[in-house]
Design an enzyme around this catalytic site. Structure first.
Site, mmCIF file in Angstrom:
data_model
loop_
_atom_site.group_PDB
_atom_site.id
_atom_site.type_symbol
_atom_site.label_atom_id
_atom_site.label_comp_id
_atom_site.label_asym_id
_atom_site.label_seq_id
_atom_site.Cartn_x
_atom_site.Cartn_y
_atom_site.Cartn_z
ATOM 1 N N ARG A 84 42.533 83.316 1.696
ATOM 2 C CA ARG A 84 43.316 82.367 2.491
ATOM 3 C C ARG A 84 43.815 81.134 1.727
ATOM 4 O O ARG A 84 44.409 80.247 2.323
ATOM 5 C CB ARG A 84 42.555 81.929 3.749
ATOM 6 C CG ARG A 84 42.202 83.083 4.674
ATOM 7 C CD ARG A 84 42.029 82.631 6.101
ATOM 8 N NE ARG A 84 40.923 81.692 6.250
ATOM 9 C CZ ARG A 84 40.661 81.046 7.382
ATOM 10 N NH1 ARG A 84 41.434 81.210 8.439
ATOM 11 N NH2 ARG A 84 39.626 80.239 7.465
ATOM 12 N N ASP A 85 43.603 81.070 0.429
ATOM 13 C CA ASP A 85 44.174 79.970 -0.350
ATOM 14 C C ASP A 85 44.482 80.427 -1.771
ATOM 15 O O ASP A 85 44.177 79.736 -2.751
ATOM 16 C CB ASP A 85 43.226 78.769 -0.372
ATOM 17 C CG ASP A 85 43.908 77.488 -0.863
ATOM 18 O OD1 ASP A 85 45.151 77.415 -0.816
ATOM 19 O OD2 ASP A 85 43.194 76.555 -1.294
#
Length: 230
Positions: A84-85
């Site tokens: 997610r990043d």
């Protein structure tokens, strides 16, 4: 970072054992602090720094690193973990010039039953990630499959590694998000048709139509002869 986030990051990093992921060894705690003992990566630092120095890698060197990124993310997804990043700042290079994924502070679990599309009850709703690398469905705020969001971020990373510039880069956040939500970007001159084809099928607004990792690995650009990073 909250105690709950820290506990989640520790649980996630304990699960992942792969050469393309920074390894977690143990956790130490005092009354006021928590210390995570991680693998020492003694290379040139972040992939971002090398990108800035070289102003883009071109297709062969980008392919070398992208293969390793796919391998690492595939391991995470198979373990039920979404990063997610994903961005060049969270990709480290070791002393052999090999890529390692780091910083799982925003990571989360997904349903690992093998379903391609998550039901609404299993979809994530937290808006996170870095603005230039975030996917359209994350911005929509109506729930998203974290695996699909990771794949979008990987497409942006591939574009940046190859060309030395971002596909979505506007002076204001509102303009940036508008571009992302319509996947409005262009290719510079000189990139191959197979590169354009792959990126165009990854940076797709509808996550259901976005390539999956296995499909990326079968693409002509991905399968082309892999060159050395040097």
């Amino acid at each position: 970072m909250s105690s709950r986030q820290c506990q989640a990051e520790i649980a996630i990093m304990r699960m992942i054992k792969h050469p393309r992921v920074v390894q977690f060894y143990e956790v130490l705690a005092s009354k006021t602090k928590i210390y995570l003992v991680l693998e020492l990566v003694t290379g040139v630092g972040e992939l971002f720094g090398l990108l800035v120095k070289e102003k883009g890698f071109g297709e062969d060197k980008a392919r070398f690193f992208f293969h390793q990124l796919v391998e690492g993310v595939k391991c995470c997804h198979e373990q039920g973990i979404c990063h997610r990043d994903l961005k060049p700042e969270n990709l480290l290079l070791d002393e052999k010039g090999q890529l390692k994924i780091s910083d799982f502070g925003l990571s989360s679990f997904h349903d690992s039953s093998g379903e391609v599309t998550l039901t609404s009850s299993k979809m994530m709703h937290t808006t996170c990630g870095s603005p230039n690398y975030v996917s359209p469905e994350v911005l929509d705020g109506e729930g998203y499959d974290g695996r699909k969001a990771d794949i979008w971020s990987m497409g942006v990373i591939l574009y940046v590694m190859t060309t030395g510039r971002l596909p979505f880069d506007e002076p204001t956040t509102s303009e940036l998000f508008a571009k992302i939500q319509t996947a409005s970007f262009t290719f510079p001159k000189g990139v191959s048709g197979s590169f354009k084809d792959l990126v165009s099928k990854v940076l797709v607004v509808n996550p259901r139509e976005r390539l999956q990792l296995a499909e990326i690995q079968e693409s002509p650009w991905y399968r082309a002869a892999q060159a050395s990073a040097n």
